[in-house]
Write an enzyme that holds these catalytic residues in place. Structure first.
Site, PDB file in Angstrom:
ATOM      1  N   SER A   1     -15.354  -0.685 -36.072  1.00 27.40           N
ATOM      2  CA  SER A   1     -15.197  -1.788 -35.128  1.00 27.40           C
ATOM      3  C   SER A   1     -14.053  -1.485 -34.178  1.00 27.40           C
ATOM      4  O   SER A   1     -13.102  -0.784 -34.535  1.00 27.40           O
ATOM      5  CB  SER A   1     -14.933  -3.098 -35.883  1.00 27.40           C
ATOM      6  OG  SER A   1     -14.899  -4.192 -34.985  1.00 27.40           O
ATOM      7  N   ASP A   2     -14.166  -2.007 -32.970  1.00 29.90           N
ATOM      8  CA  ASP A   2     -13.087  -1.851 -32.009  1.00 29.90           C
ATOM      9  C   ASP A   2     -13.071  -3.054 -31.078  1.00 29.90           C
ATOM     10  O   ASP A   2     -14.119  -3.660 -30.813  1.00 29.90           O
ATOM     11  CB  ASP A   2     -13.239  -0.573 -31.189  1.00 29.90           C
ATOM     12  CG  ASP A   2     -11.953  -0.233 -30.455  1.00 29.90           C
ATOM     13  OD1 ASP A   2     -11.030   0.311 -31.093  1.00 29.90           O
ATOM     14  OD2 ASP A   2     -11.853  -0.533 -29.247  1.00 29.90           O
TER      15      ASP A   2
END
Length: 198
Positions: A74-75
């Site tokens: 995730s970012d």
């Protein structure tokens, strides 16, 4: 006889993502991905978030080729009128980010990628949250930064803590996205990868 459960891995060292994933009550490991987070030239903030979430998941999956794994990457990237704002890393940069965002509507793009290489599963979803920042004074910004030190948060906005005082409104269809892991979309991707939730 039940098939063995794949090993679930969170490709992140973020304590915020770890705390969010714990809500799902699934056993998981944490592994740091080795990924360069530098934006490409003129790379759109939402595209950057998606690319980095994919790169993080792939880096960890590649290191565990001998096992049946489900990897979550995730970012998050803050988007101020098309300009990406990542983790500030310092007080001076955080102050600069918050001064630029005061009184503005800012989008926080949080991408999540789930990979299960042995099942041929690879999918990314994006959750975007629109945040209205208050017209913050310099003194408010400095008090917030001294108290919270949010230098590891995209856009310096730690909304799950004192950062909530910086905001007038939040618009989202996946409320945990602003904290760093959109759990509604994560659950969808984990079910698609073969995990049972709840």
């Amino acid at each position: 006889m039940d098939e063995p459960r794949p090993t679930l891995i969170l490709a992140s060292t973020s304590p915020y993502r770890r705390e969010l994933l714990q809500r799902l009550r699934l056993p998981f490991e944490v592994q740091a991905p080795d990924v360069d987070e530098t934006p490409g030239p003129r790379e759109a903030p939402d595209g950057l978030a998606q690319r980095l979430s994919q790169a993080k998941a792939a880096a960890v999956a590649d290191s565990r080729r001998d096992a049946d794994v489900v990897v979550i990457g995730s970012d998050q990237v803050a988007d101020l009128h098309g300009q990406p704002l990542g983790k500030p890393g310092s007080h001076a940069r955080a102050s600069e980010q918050l001064r630029a965002m005061r009184g503005q509507r800012v989008q926080f793009h949080t991408a999540v990628t789930v990979l299960r290489p042995r099942a041929g599963h690879a999918r990314t979803l994006l959750a975007s949250v629109t945040v209205q920042f208050r017209r913050l004074s310099d003194a408010e910004i400095e008090r917030y930064l001294a108290a919270e030190q949010p230098y590891d948060c995209a856009g310096s906005a730690k909304a799950e803590a004192l950062g909530i005082t910086l905001l007038d409104a939040i618009e989202s269809d996946d409320p945990t996205a602003l904290i760093g892991l959109p759990l509604i979309r994560t659950c969808q991707l984990l079910r698609e990868a073969g995990l049972q939730l709840p």
